[in-house]
Motif scaffolding. Structure first.
Motif, PDB file in Angstrom:
ATOM      1  N   LYS A  60       0.847  -1.189   0.000  1.00  0.00           N
ATOM      2  CA  LYS A  60       0.000   0.000   0.000  1.00  0.00           C
ATOM      3  C   LYS A  60       0.880   1.235   0.000  1.00  0.00           C
ATOM      4  O   LYS A  60       1.874   1.307   0.721  1.00  0.00           O
ATOM      5  N   VAL A  61       0.529   2.214  -0.803  1.00  0.00           N
ATOM      6  CA  VAL A  61       1.235   3.489  -0.820  1.00  0.00           C
ATOM      7  C   VAL A  61       0.739   4.286   0.387  1.00  0.00           C
ATOM      8  O   VAL A  61      -0.425   4.651   0.459  1.00  0.00           O
ATOM      9  N   LEU A  62       1.639   4.507   1.371  1.00  0.00           N
ATOM     10  CA  LEU A  62       1.235   5.090   2.658  1.00  0.00           C
ATOM     11  C   LEU A  62       1.114   6.614   2.661  1.00  0.00           C
ATOM     12  O   LEU A  62       0.486   7.174   3.535  1.00  0.00           O
ATOM     13  N   ILE A  63       1.763   7.282   1.748  1.00  0.00           N
ATOM     14  CA  ILE A  63       1.640   8.743   1.651  1.00  0.00           C
ATOM     15  C   ILE A  63       0.790   9.001   0.404  1.00  0.00           C
ATOM     16  O   ILE A  63       1.299   9.251  -0.681  1.00  0.00           O
ATOM     17  N   PRO A  64      -0.538   8.892   0.564  1.00  0.00           N
ATOM     18  CA  PRO A  64      -1.404   8.900  -0.614  1.00  0.00           C
ATOM     19  C   PRO A  64      -1.586  10.242  -1.302  1.00  0.00           C
ATOM     20  O   PRO A  64      -1.828  10.285  -2.490  1.00  0.00           O
ATOM     21  N   THR A  65      -1.471  11.343  -0.573  1.00  0.00           N
ATOM     22  CA  THR A  65      -1.690  12.654  -1.174  1.00  0.00           C
ATOM     23  C   THR A  65      -0.537  13.572  -0.796  1.00  0.00           C
ATOM     24  O   THR A  65      -0.493  14.073   0.330  1.00  0.00           O
ATOM     25  N   PRO A  66       0.407  13.774  -1.700  1.00  0.00           N
ATOM     26  CA  PRO A  66       1.525  14.663  -1.393  1.00  0.00           C
ATOM     27  C   PRO A  66       1.018  16.028  -0.937  1.00  0.00           C
ATOM     28  O   PRO A  66       0.045  16.548  -1.466  1.00  0.00           O
ATOM     29  N   GLY A  67       1.673  16.565   0.077  1.00  0.00           N
ATOM     30  CA  GLY A  67       1.277  17.852   0.613  1.00  0.00           C
ATOM     31  C   GLY A  67       0.316  17.745   1.784  1.00  0.00           C
ATOM     32  O   GLY A  67       0.171  18.680   2.546  1.00  0.00           O
ATOM     33  N   GLU A  68      -0.352  16.602   1.921  1.00  0.00           N
ATOM     34  CA  GLU A  68      -1.223  16.362   3.067  1.00  0.00           C
ATOM     35  C   GLU A  68      -0.497  15.422   4.015  1.00  0.00           C
ATOM     36  O   GLU A  68       0.220  14.516   3.581  1.00  0.00           O
ATOM     37  N   ILE A  69      -0.683  15.618   5.301  1.00  0.00           N
ATOM     38  CA  ILE A  69      -0.012  14.782   6.294  1.00  0.00           C
ATOM     39  C   ILE A  69      -1.019  13.760   6.812  1.00  0.00           C
ATOM     40  O   ILE A  69      -1.972  14.121   7.514  1.00  0.00           O
ATOM     41  N   PRO A  70      -0.832  12.481   6.460  1.00  0.00           N
ATOM     42  CA  PRO A  70      -1.786  11.457   6.880  1.00  0.00           C
ATOM     43  C   PRO A  70      -1.525  10.996   8.309  1.00  0.00           C
ATOM     44  O   PRO A  70      -0.450  11.234   8.870  1.00  0.00           O
ATOM     45  N   ASP A  71      -2.510  10.328   8.872  1.00  0.00           N
ATOM     46  CA  ASP A  71      -2.305   9.674  10.156  1.00  0.00           C
ATOM     47  C   ASP A  71      -1.325   8.522   9.949  1.00  0.00           C
ATOM     48  O   ASP A  71      -1.355   7.843   8.915  1.00  0.00           O
ATOM     49  N   TRP A  72      -0.458   8.310  10.941  1.00  0.00           N
ATOM     50  CA  TRP A  72       0.498   7.213  10.882  1.00  0.00           C
ATOM     51  C   TRP A  72      -0.258   5.895  10.924  1.00  0.00           C
ATOM     52  O   TRP A  72      -1.258   5.753  11.625  1.00  0.00           O
ATOM     53  N   GLU A  73       0.184   4.937  10.139  1.00  0.00           N
ATOM     54  CA  GLU A  73      -0.317   3.581  10.250  1.00  0.00           C
ATOM     55  C   GLU A  73       0.873   2.642  10.211  1.00  0.00           C
ATOM     56  O   GLU A  73       1.883   2.942   9.575  1.00  0.00           O
ATOM     57  N   GLN A  74       0.768   1.555  10.932  1.00  0.00           N
ATOM     58  CA  GLN A  74       1.879   0.615  11.031  1.00  0.00           C
ATOM     59  C   GLN A  74       2.185   0.038   9.650  1.00  0.00           C
ATOM     60  O   GLN A  74       1.354  -0.652   9.078  1.00  0.00           O
ATOM     61  N   PRO A  75       3.373   0.320   9.122  1.00  0.00           N
ATOM     62  CA  PRO A  75       3.722  -0.250   7.826  1.00  0.00           C
ATOM     63  C   PRO A  75       4.251  -1.664   7.995  1.00  0.00           C
ATOM     64  O   PRO A  75       4.661  -2.070   9.086  1.00  0.00           O
ATOM     65  N   GLY A  76       4.256  -2.385   6.911  1.00  0.00           N
ATOM     66  CA  GLY A  76       4.913  -3.687   6.889  1.00  0.00           C
ATOM     67  C   GLY A  76       6.318  -3.498   6.348  1.00  0.00           C
ATOM     68  O   GLY A  76       6.732  -2.394   5.988  1.00  0.00           O
TER      69      GLY A  76
END
Length: 115
Positions: A60-76
């Motif tokens: 999964k691409v974890l930074i889906p929208t450049p310029g917006e700061i997403p909530d952290w989710e545990q990456p694999g």
């Protein structure tokens, strides 16, 4: 070839994932449920190998929208955060100090952004 961050700015150019015997190569990107995924192991698709439930095949691409700061989710291990990625976690904003970051902000590899 676009980086994940660049690809996330134009998700409409990527076809939806297809589980009907489609051959996917490493680096192919597809969407499922509006989420962008990158193929990490070449394979021929099967209906039960959806990107959202097949982390050995898709990241999964974890930074889906450049310029917006997403909530952290545990990456694999297949989709870690990169150096410079920013996330929100526990009411704070954090910047990843390293590439390949799979740790929780505040534990290791992150710097809190002072506002």
């Amino acid at each position: 070839l676009l980086t994940d961050e660049q690809a996330a700015t134009v998700p409409g150019i990527y076809y939806p994932w297809d589980g009907n015997g489609v051959k996917y190569a490493v680096g192919d990107r597809r969407t499922e449920g509006g989420v962008l995924y990158r193929c990490i192991k070449a394979h021929t698709s099967q209906e039960t190998w959806r990107p959202s439930v097949s982390p050995s095949l898709w990241a999964k691409v974890l930074i889906p929208t450049p310029g917006e700061i997403p909530d952290w989710e545990q990456p694999g291990s297949t989709n870690p955060y990169s150096k410079g990625d920013k996330v929100k976690h526990n009411g704070k904003i954090w910047t990843s100090d390293i590439d390949g970051n799979v740790w929780e902000p505040g534990v290791y590899g992150w710097t809190e952004v002072e506002e």
